[in-house]
Design an enzyme around this catalytic site. Structure first.
Site, PDB file in Angstrom:
ATOM      1  N   ARG A 108       0.807  -1.244   0.000  1.00 17.14           N
ATOM      2  CA  ARG A 108       0.000   0.000   0.000  1.00 17.14           C
ATOM      3  C   ARG A 108       0.830   1.279   0.000  1.00 17.14           C
ATOM      4  NH1 ARG A 108      -2.973  -3.341   3.299  1.00 17.14           N
ATOM      5  NH2 ARG A 108      -4.906  -4.013   2.334  1.00 17.14           N
ATOM      6  N   LYS A 130       3.119  11.679 -11.384  1.00 15.05           N
ATOM      7  CA  LYS A 130       2.398  10.646 -12.136  1.00 15.05           C
ATOM      8  C   LYS A 130       3.308   9.436 -12.262  1.00 15.05           C
ATOM      9  CE  LYS A 130      -0.613  13.348 -15.210  1.00 15.05           C
ATOM     10  NZ  LYS A 130      -0.881  13.706 -16.622  1.00 15.05           N
ATOM     11  N   GLU A 172      10.422  18.760 -24.859  1.00 10.68           N
ATOM     12  CA  GLU A 172       9.603  19.135 -23.688  1.00 10.68           C
ATOM     13  C   GLU A 172      10.035  20.500 -23.148  1.00 10.68           C
ATOM     14  OE1 GLU A 172       6.958  17.463 -22.990  1.00 10.68           O
ATOM     15  OE2 GLU A 172       7.410  15.626 -24.094  1.00 10.68           O
ATOM     16  N   LYS A 214       6.944  23.420 -14.681  1.00  9.36           N
ATOM     17  CA  LYS A 214       6.108  22.226 -14.454  1.00  9.36           C
ATOM     18  C   LYS A 214       5.680  22.146 -12.985  1.00  9.36           C
ATOM     19  CE  LYS A 214       5.117  17.489 -15.344  1.00  9.36           C
ATOM     20  NZ  LYS A 214       5.460  16.167 -15.789  1.00  9.36           N
ATOM     21  N   GLU A 224      -4.895  17.325 -12.760  1.00  9.63           N
ATOM     22  CA  GLU A 224      -5.213  17.693 -14.147  1.00  9.63           C
ATOM     23  C   GLU A 224      -6.688  18.017 -14.376  1.00  9.63           C
ATOM     24  OE1 GLU A 224      -2.819  15.481 -16.961  1.00  9.63           O
ATOM     25  OE2 GLU A 224      -4.221  15.983 -18.555  1.00  9.63           O
ATOM     26  N   ARG A 228      -3.196  22.013 -15.497  1.00  7.72           N
ATOM     27  CA  ARG A 228      -2.205  20.995 -15.899  1.00  7.72           C
ATOM     28  C   ARG A 228      -2.408  20.535 -17.337  1.00  7.72           C
ATOM     29  NH1 ARG A 228       0.394  16.114 -12.163  1.00  7.72           N
ATOM     30  NH2 ARG A 228       1.901  15.462 -13.718  1.00  7.72           N
ATOM     31  N   ASN A 232      -0.204  19.469 -21.981  1.00  8.20           N
ATOM     32  CA  ASN A 232      -0.460  18.625 -23.158  1.00  8.20           C
ATOM     33  C   ASN A 232      -0.193  19.365 -24.464  1.00  8.20           C
ATOM     34  OD1 ASN A 232      -1.237  16.419 -21.660  1.00  8.20           O
ATOM     35  ND2 ASN A 232      -3.356  17.126 -21.507  1.00  8.20           N
ATOM     36  N   HIS A 235       0.927  17.642 -27.591  1.00  5.83           N
ATOM     37  CA  HIS A 235       0.834  16.196 -27.367  1.00  5.83           C
ATOM     38  C   HIS A 235      -0.442  15.579 -27.953  1.00  5.83           C
ATOM     39  CE1 HIS A 235       4.265  16.963 -24.892  1.00  5.83           C
ATOM     40  NE2 HIS A 235       4.364  15.703 -24.526  1.00  5.83           N
ATOM     41  N   HIS A 239       0.892  12.654 -29.920  1.00  5.21           N
ATOM     42  CA  HIS A 239       0.657  11.251 -29.549  1.00  5.21           C
ATOM     43  C   HIS A 239       0.118  10.466 -30.730  1.00  5.21           C
ATOM     44  CE1 HIS A 239       0.469  11.861 -24.935  1.00  5.21           C
ATOM     45  NE2 HIS A 239       1.629  11.387 -25.303  1.00  5.21           N
ATOM     46  N   HIS A 249       9.179   9.895 -29.183  1.00  7.42           N
ATOM     47  CA  HIS A 249       8.258  10.819 -28.516  1.00  7.42           C
ATOM     48  C   HIS A 249       8.639  12.275 -28.816  1.00  7.42           C
ATOM     49  CE1 HIS A 249       5.318  12.075 -25.596  1.00  7.42           C
ATOM     50  NE2 HIS A 249       6.222  12.859 -25.008  1.00  7.42           N
TER      51      HIS A 249
HETATM   52  N1  LIG Z   1       5.330  10.479 -15.340  1.00  8.52           N
HETATM   53  C1  LIG Z   1       5.303  11.495 -16.171  1.00  8.52           C
HETATM   54  O1  LIG Z   1       4.783  12.569 -15.863  1.00  8.52           O
HETATM   55  C2  LIG Z   1       5.972  11.346 -17.509  1.00  8.52           C
HETATM   56  C3  LIG Z   1       6.179  12.473 -18.321  1.00  8.52           C
HETATM   57  C4  LIG Z   1       6.841  12.310 -19.525  1.00  8.52           C
HETATM   58  C5  LIG Z   1       7.265  11.046 -19.923  1.00  8.52           C
HETATM   59  N2  LIG Z   1       7.044   9.978 -19.120  1.00  8.52           N
HETATM   60  C6  LIG Z   1       7.487   8.638 -19.509  1.00  8.52           C
HETATM   61  O2  LIG Z   1       8.911   8.662 -19.645  1.00  8.52           O
HETATM   62  C7  LIG Z   1       9.272   7.591 -20.497  1.00  8.52           C
HETATM   63  C8  LIG Z   1      10.373   8.057 -21.422  1.00  8.52           C
HETATM   64  O3  LIG Z   1      11.467   8.447 -20.647  1.00  8.52           O
HETATM   65  P1  LIG Z   1      12.931   8.591 -21.272  1.00  8.52           P
HETATM   66  O4  LIG Z   1      12.839   9.357 -22.530  1.00  8.52           O
HETATM   67  O5  LIG Z   1      13.823   9.051 -20.199  1.00  8.52           O
HETATM   68  O6  LIG Z   1      13.244   7.099 -21.741  1.00  8.52           O
HETATM   69  P2  LIG Z   1      14.034   5.885 -21.064  1.00  8.52           P
HETATM   70  O7  LIG Z   1      13.832   5.830 -19.616  1.00  8.52           O
HETATM   71  O8  LIG Z   1      13.665   4.687 -21.865  1.00  8.52           O
HETATM   72  O9  LIG Z   1      15.565   6.261 -21.343  1.00  8.52           O
HETATM   73  C9  LIG Z   1      15.992   6.352 -22.677  1.00  8.52           C
HETATM   74  C10 LIG Z   1      17.303   5.593 -22.881  1.00  8.52           C
HETATM   75  O10 LIG Z   1      18.368   6.315 -22.291  1.00  8.52           O
HETATM   76  C11 LIG Z   1      19.144   5.438 -21.474  1.00  8.52           C
HETATM   77  N3  LIG Z   1      19.734   6.258 -20.433  1.00  8.52           N
HETATM   78  C12 LIG Z   1      19.140   6.731 -19.318  1.00  8.52           C
HETATM   79  N4  LIG Z   1      19.980   7.571 -18.667  1.00  8.52           N
HETATM   80  C13 LIG Z   1      21.128   7.602 -19.373  1.00  8.52           C
HETATM   81  C14 LIG Z   1      22.366   8.292 -19.238  1.00  8.52           C
HETATM   82  N5  LIG Z   1      22.568   9.172 -18.254  1.00  8.52           N
HETATM   83  N6  LIG Z   1      23.338   8.078 -20.168  1.00  8.52           N
HETATM   84  C15 LIG Z   1      23.115   7.238 -21.199  1.00  8.52           C
HETATM   85  N7  LIG Z   1      21.969   6.578 -21.398  1.00  8.52           N
HETATM   86  C16 LIG Z   1      20.988   6.757 -20.502  1.00  8.52           C
HETATM   87  C17 LIG Z   1      18.182   4.388 -21.018  1.00  8.52           C
HETATM   88  O11 LIG Z   1      18.850   3.213 -20.645  1.00  8.52           O
HETATM   89  C18 LIG Z   1      17.323   4.197 -22.262  1.00  8.52           C
HETATM   90  O12 LIG Z   1      17.987   3.337 -23.152  1.00  8.52           O
HETATM   91  C19 LIG Z   1       8.019   7.139 -21.222  1.00  8.52           C
HETATM   92  O13 LIG Z   1       7.621   5.890 -20.719  1.00  8.52           O
HETATM   93  C20 LIG Z   1       6.998   8.210 -20.863  1.00  8.52           C
HETATM   94  O14 LIG Z   1       5.679   7.699 -20.802  1.00  8.52           O
HETATM   95  C21 LIG Z   1       6.410  10.103 -17.926  1.00  8.52           C
END
Ligand SMILES: NC(=O)c1ccc[n+]([C@@H]2O[C@H](COP(=O)([O-])OP(=O)(O)OC[C@H]3O[C@@H](n4cnc5c(N)ncnc54)[C@H](O)[C@@H]3O)[C@@H](O)[C@H]2O)c1
Length: 347
Positions: A108, A130, A172, A214, A224, A228, A232, A235, A239, A249
Site C-alpha cells: 500500500r 504521475k 519538452e 512544471k 489535471e 495541468r 499537453n 501532445h 501522440h 516521442h
Molecule cells: N510520469 C510522467 O509525468 C511522464 C512524463 C513524460 C514522460 N514519461 C514517460 O517517460 C518515459 C520516457 O522516458 P525517457 O525518454 O527518459 O526514456 P528511457 O527511460 O527509456 O531512457 C531512454 C534511454 O536512455 C538510457 N539512459 C538513461 N539515462 C542515461 C544516461 N545518463 N546516459 C546514457 N543513457 C541513458 C536508457 O537506458 C534508455 O535506453 C516514457 O515511458 C513516458 O511515458 C512520464
C-alpha cells in the site's frame, strides 16, 4: 544546487537541480533501500550507486508493464522489503514511472525517490507525481498520483546520453518555454549549439526553468482538472503521430507543436512571426515539423484516442510565445483544419 518543491496531495517533492549522484546518500532516510534501474544506466553508473540491492530492467518502454512490476514485487518480497523500506529509481522516465508505481503499490505504498538520468526525466517524467505502466497497448493507463520524496537531477549524467535521447528532452523544454516563458525560448534560440553539446553551464538554468514551470502548474492542479492540461501542448497531435509513425516521442512532439502553432495561427490567435520562430527553434534542435505520413491516418488515430462519441476535445492553443490557453474545439473544426489547404501557407 537549486531546490524546487512540488506540493502534491500525497506530500511534498523536492527536485534538486544540479545535485550530484555522489551525494545521494545524504538524502536517503533509513537503511533498507532498494534500487530500481535499467541495465544500461547500471552499466554506466552502477559503480557510483550506494551499496544497496539493485534490480535492473531491460532498457526501454517494453519494461514499463505489469509483468515487470510483478517481477519487482517478487524480488522485494524475497529481499524482505517491508513498509519501512525505501525505493530509489535511478534512470530515465521508464525507470521513474515503473519504480514510482511499484513503490506506490507495494504494501500500500513505500516512500520513494528518483535520480533522473535523462533530460526528459529531469524536466518532465520525474516531476509531478504521475507514476504508472502501460497495459494492452495503452500508455500509462494503470498508475497512481504519488510524489517522490526527492528527485536528483545530475546535469553531468546527461553527457553520456545519446543525441536522440537529448532531443526528446529538448522537445519538452521547448514546450515549457512556449507555455510560460518567452525568455527561456529566446535563450534556447541563442544557445542551441551549446545546449546540444550539453554545456552544463547553459543547460542547468534551463533545466531549472523547465522544472519551475512544471512544478508550478502541478502544484496548482496536480490531478489535471484545468491548468495541468496546458502541459499537453503539442501532445494531442503528437501522440497520434507517435502511434501512427512509430517516431520517437520527442520527434512526435516536435510535429505536434508545429501543428498546434499552425492551428493557433489559423484560429487568429498566434502571429505568423511567432509561428516561424517556433518552427525555426524546433529545427535547430533537430526536431521534425512534419511527417510524410498521411494526415488522415494521424487524425483518425487522434479521434480513436479520445472518448468514443466525443464531439469536441480540449486543445492547447498558443496566444504568443510564453502564453497558451485551453480551448474546447469541435471535432468537425479540427477535421476541417486538417483537410484545409490554407494550413500550409505560413511557413
Ligand atoms: N510520469 C510522467 O509525468 C511522464 C512524463 C513524460 C514522460 N514519461 C514517460 O517517460 C518515459 C520516457 O522516458 P525517457 O525518454 O527518459 O526514456 P528511457 O527511460 O527509456 O531512457 C531512454 C534511454 O536512455 C538510457 N539512459 C538513461 N539515462 C542515461 C544516461 N545518463 N546516459 C546514457 N543513457 C541513458 C536508457 O537506458 C534508455 O535506453 C516514457 O515511458 C513516458 O511515458 C512520464
Amino acid at each position: 544546487m537549486d531546490r524546487i518543491s512540488v506540493k502534491g496531495l500525497t506530500g511534498r517533492s523536492d527536485i534538486l537541480i544540479g545535485e550530484s549522484l555522489k551525494n545521494l546518500l545524504e538524502y536517503i532516510p533509513g537503511k533498507q533501500v532498494f534500487i530500481i534501474t535499467d541495465d544500461h544506466v547500471h552499466s554506466l553508473y552502477g559503480l557510483r550507486f550506494p551499496v544497496f540491492p539493485v534490480y535492473a530492467v531491460r532498457p526501454g518502454e517494453a519494461s514499463k508493464n505489469l509483468t515487470e512490476a510483478e517481477n519487482i514485487y517478487g524480488w522485494l518480497l524475497e529481499k524482505g522489503a517491508d513498509r519501512n523500506s525505501f525505493i530509489l529509481g535511478i534512470g530515465g522516465g521508464v525507470v521513474c514511472d515503473l519504480a514510482g508505481f511499484v513503490a506506490s503499490t507495494y504494501m500500500r505504498g513505500l516512500s520513494f525517490a528518483f535520480v533522473a538520468s535523462t533530460l526528459l526525466a529531469q524536466v518532465d517524467a520525474s516531476v509531478g507525481g504521475k507514476n504508472g505502466v502501460d497495459f494492452k497497448g495503452f500508455k500509462n493507463i494503470i498508475g497512481t498520483f504519488n510524489q517522490p520524496q526527492f528527485v536528483i537531477c545530475d546535469i553531468d549524467m546527461l553527457k553520456t546520453l545519446p543525441e536522440e535521447e537529448l532531443y526528446n528532452g529538448f522537445a519538452e523544454m521547448i514546450k515549457h518555454a512556449l507555455i510560460a516563458d518567452h525568455e527561456k525560448f529566446a535563450m534556447m534560440e541563442e544557445n542551441a549549439g551549446e545546449l546540444l553539446n550539453c554545456n552544463s553551464e547553459l543547460l542547468k538554468p534551463l533545466v531549472l526553468q523547465s522544472v519551475k514551470i512544471k512544478a508550478k502548474i502541478v502544484s496548482d492542479d496536480e490531478r489535471e482538472k484545468g491548468e495541468r492540461k496546458k502541459l499537453n501542448l503539442g501532445h494531442t497531435w503528437g501522440h497520434a503521430v507517435e502511434s501512427v509513425t512509430g517516431l520517437s516521442h520527442g520527434k512526435s512532439v516536435g510535429i505536434g507543436l508545429e501543428f498546434a502553432a499552425r492551428f493557433s495561427v489559423y484560429r487568429g490567435l498566434l502571429s505568423q512571426t511567432d509561428y516561424r520562430r517556433i518552427v525555426n527553434l524546433l529545427k535547430k534542435f533537430h526536431l521534425p515539423v512534419s511527417t510524410a505520413f498521411k494526415k488522415e491516418l494521424v487524425l483518425e488515430a487522434l479521434l480513436r484516442d479520445k472518448k468514443k462519441n466525443a464531439e469536441s476535445i480540449d486543445f492547447i492553443l498558443m496566444r504568443k510565445i510564453g502564453d497558451v490557453e485551453v480551448q474546447n474545439i469541435s471535432i468537425s473544426e479540427i477535421r476541417k483544419f486538417v483537410y484545409s489547404e490554407v494550413n500550409t501557407d505560413f511557413s
